[in-house]
Design a protein around this motif. Structure first.
Motif, PDB file in Angstrom:
ATOM      1  N   SER A 171       0.770  -1.290   0.037  1.00 39.87           N
ATOM      2  CA  SER A 171      -0.152  -0.077   0.032  1.00 39.87           C
ATOM      3  C   SER A 171       0.751   1.369  -0.063  1.00 39.87           C
ATOM      4  CB  SER A 171      -0.841   0.134   1.253  1.00 39.87           C
ATOM      5  OG  SER A 171      -0.215   0.237   2.489  1.00 39.87           O
ATOM      6  N   THR A 203     -10.505 -10.877   4.098  1.00 34.92           N
ATOM      7  CA  THR A 203     -10.745  -9.488   4.107  1.00 34.92           C
ATOM      8  C   THR A 203     -11.642  -8.970   4.912  1.00 34.92           C
ATOM      9  OG1 THR A 203     -11.770  -9.570   2.328  1.00 34.92           O
ATOM     10  CG2 THR A 203      -9.627  -9.108   1.831  1.00 34.92           C
ATOM     11  N   GLU A 217      -6.055  -4.468   3.416  1.00 36.72           N
ATOM     12  CA  GLU A 217      -7.412  -5.100   3.475  1.00 36.72           C
ATOM     13  C   GLU A 217      -7.559  -6.518   4.241  1.00 36.72           C
ATOM     14  OE1 GLU A 217      -8.567  -5.488  -0.753  1.00 36.72           O
ATOM     15  OE2 GLU A 217      -8.806  -3.207  -0.928  1.00 36.72           O
TER      16      GLU A 217
END
Length: 249
Positions: free
Chosen positions: A42, A158, A231
């Protein structure tokens, strides 16, 4: 997940370009390596390729979805199809993305067995890749987590997930062998990569104090320290006392 780079300019470069910031995550299973990689991925400067030695198709699919250069993508497909894992690994690290993206992948201890070990070790050493050695302080927790994951066919999630309350039957010999093999692997790779830039981090610190631990990892990789998100969610396993039904000898 938004990135500040495009993949259309991902082209093969010469060997002199290889940046020291590139890295591998070295771990055994059930130590949070999926979670750590998703956090790092990320970051706007980092691109992670997953378990590249045994799951090259995941990287190929991701690159296909992002309009990857056809010529180079064909090379990845060819190497993946004919199981040229080490060449696939080298091609990944010897390619560059627009924006000087730092690249990383995950290597489990057992990925480096037999013929692959020497080739991958030499590649890591020669190209001065940094090594994030991810471990778990409590090996029993790691063993139980792995057993539950296999039993329930649930490795990552997730969403909110709690495993069914089915207790485990554990063989004491299997547990002893797991401890022995894991400790041997740790000693072996500490020796193999003793001349590399290696830093050890622990699953327990990552889950209990994520921001502080990730800041340390970003400092190790020499990237901007920013807030990272994933996530993936922690799976709520039973505690050790409630999880074991029987212990056989």
């Amino acid at each position: 997940m938004n990135k500040r780079y495009t993949m259309t300019n991902f082209v093969l470069s010469n060997n002199t370009y290889m940046a020291k910031k590139n890295f591998v995550i070295l771990a055994t299973q059930r130590t949070g390596s999926n979670y750590l990689e998703s956090l790092l991925d990320s970051h706007t400067e980092i691109f992670c390729a997953g378990e590249i030695l045994i799951q090259p198709h995941h990287l190929i699919k991701r690159l296909e979805e992002n309009n990857f250069s056809h010529d180079l993508l064909d090379k990845f497909r060819y190497l993946g199809k004919y199981k040229q894992q080490v060449k696939f690994l080298k091609l990944f690290y010897r390619s560059e993305m627009n924006g000087h993206v730092i690249k990383g992948c995950r290597l489990f201890y057992h990925h480096l067995n037999f013929w692959k070990r020497r080739q991958v070790k030499l590649f890591i050493n020669q190209n001065e890749l940094k090594i994030i050695h991810l471990r778990r302080k409590n090996l029993l927790d790691s063993f139980i987590s792995g057993k539950f994951a296999v039993q329930n066919k649930l490795y990552t999630t997730t969403g909110q997930a709690s495993l069914p309350r089915e207790k485990l039957n554990i063989n004491a010999r299997d547990l002893k062998n797991y401890f022995r093999h894991t400790e041997n692997y740790i000693q072996k790779y500490d020796y193999y990569f003793r001349k590399q830039q290696v830093q050890t981090f622990y699953y327990e610190d990552l889950t209990e104090n994520r921001e502080h631990t990730m800041n340390q990892i970003m400092e190790f990789l020499e990237v901007e320290t920013i807030k990272l998100e994933s996530e993936l969610k922690k799976i709520n396993y039973l505690n050790k006392r409630d999880s074991i039904k029987t212990m056989s000898i």
